[in-house]
Design an enzyme around this catalytic site. Structure first.
Site, PDB file in Angstrom:
ATOM      1  N   ALA A 266      76.456  55.212  51.185  1.00 12.02           N
ATOM      2  CA  ALA A 266      75.371  56.156  50.282  1.00 12.02           C
ATOM      3  C   ALA A 266      75.066  55.248  48.968  1.00 12.02           C
ATOM      4  CB  ALA A 266      76.003  57.535  49.952  1.00 12.02           C
ATOM      5  N   ASP A 267      73.962  55.281  48.419  1.00 16.00           N
ATOM      6  CA  ASP A 267      73.437  55.195  47.102  1.00 16.00           C
ATOM      7  C   ASP A 267      73.080  56.183  46.302  1.00 16.00           C
ATOM      8  OD1 ASP A 267      72.713  51.952  47.181  1.00 16.00           O
ATOM      9  OD2 ASP A 267      72.750  52.623  49.236  1.00 16.00           O
TER      10      ASP A 267
END
Length: 373
Positions: A266-267
């Site tokens: 995830a960013d």
């Protein structure tokens, strides 16, 4: 502190502390064919390797940015000269350092880890300035605070990743007997972090528990982080059943072979669980939902962004057209849309794995990330 590297033989960076710290990062655009380290003497060099994607991965971006600042302030002759000119003016020194941090924040827009790390360091510096008691110089106090906090972040990242791996492995194994097969996209291992990895860290944890049947890596077009980097890590770490497939084969594999879970990185994770990750993650989540395969997001606490209600508020970085055109060997004049990330809605996510535990969805399929935070 000595030399800091990853937790295994895959070193995303080489950092040496001391009065004159040094930093070099692995040029990931050359992997798997060549291992070459790039010296990072200042924030401009740190900005450059982040922007060019010579280093990538949300946790690593944040760490390289701040380590670059630490080296710049303490080892770079040009910056030291500029600091000499400021003398011991606390306010001017703070402005000087914060200007460099603001510059680093422009390197890439989507990964929230970078912005969280910068905000955290600014808070540390404000606190150090407020508590300065006249021993030594304010300049020495602030530069030391940058180094100490950044080295703390470097160590914390590896430990956090190990916790993510443990919690993720335990969650995936619930109610299952025997070994499991997982699928992943992009690269979320030692090359995307200070060491061990997030989603790939879950695979490592399963491997250490002798519960990993096989790991399936999607190639991850157009930059091929899966085929270049994740496949490289799988081979280097001798992970069982390591298999590379093209992005468009994910559905066919889920239909014909047993996939126990998809684990992605995830960013940025929003308050409701909507998650930004490498382009193609959304596709995989939709296909997984159609085949009853749970999708887990491995997300360090620093990736949780409760300021955004949902994924509609995430800024999605668009990369230059030539990056896709050249890799696809397409006609140079063709119009091109090349987003680096997409957003996976919370309804397609079975759990968000953090170093503090796993966030599970509410009855309506959304997540209450603020309550967890």
């Amino acid at each position: 502190m000595g030399t800091m590297t990853g937790s295994n033989n895959l070193q995303s960076l080489k950092y040496s502390s001391g009065d004159k710290p040094t930093l070099a990062v692995l040029d990931q655009l050359l992997i798997p064919h060549e291992k070459k380290y790039i010296d990072i003497p200042d924030v401009e060099a740190a900005w450059g390797v982040i922007r060019s994607m010579q280093i990538r991965g949300a946790p690593l971006i944040a760490i390289v940015a701040l380590l670059g600042l630490a080296v710049d302030l303490n080892s770079n002759a040009k910056t030291i000269g500029e600091l000499d000119a400021i003398k011991d003016d606390g306010d001017a020194l703070m402005k000087f350092i914060e200007t460099k941090l603001d510059y680093l924040s422009t390197s890439r827009p989507t990964a929230v880890n970078l912005f969280n790390a910068i905000a955290e360091l600014k808070g540390v510096l404000q606190n150090a300035k407020a508590k300065f008691n006249g021993e030594g110089t304010i300049r020495g106090c602030l530069c030391k605070a940058v180094v100490q906090h950044t080295e703390f972040m470097l160590e914390r990242d590896v430990q956090d990743n190990r916790h993510i791996g443990k919690f993720g492995a335990e969650e995936i194994l619930k109610g299952k007997e025997g070994k499991v097969t997982i699928m992943t996209i992009c690269n979320t291992g030692s090359l995307a972090t200070a060491g061990y990895g997030t989603a790939l860290g879950v695979a490592r944890a399963l491997q250490e528990m002798d519960k990993l049947e096989s790991i399936i890596a999607l190639e991850t077009r157009p930059y091929n982080q899966g085929s270049r980097l994740t496949a490289f890590e799988i081979v280097e770490e001798k992970m069982p059943g390591g298999t590379l497939i093209c992005d468009s084969a994910a559905g066919a594999m889920m239909r014909t072979k047993k996939i126990d879970a998809v684990v992605v990185g995830a960013d940025r994770c929003c308050a409701n669980g909507d998650t930004a990750n490498k382009i193609g993650t959304y596709n995989v989540s939709v296909v997984a939902a159609g085949h009853g395969v749970p999708v887990y997001v491995a997300s360090p606490f620093t990736t949780l962004d409760v300021s955004l209600t949902n994924g509609d508020g995430i800024t999605i970085e668009e990369r230059p057209s030539n990056e896709l055109i050249s890799s696809a060997k397409a006609p140079p004049s063709i119009n091109c849309w090349n987003p680096a990330f997409d957003v996976t809605p919370a309804k397609f996510i079975a759990g968000i794995i953090t170093e503090k535990g796993v966030i599970l969805p509410e009855a309506d399929g959304s997540f209450d990330v603020p309550a967890f935070v």
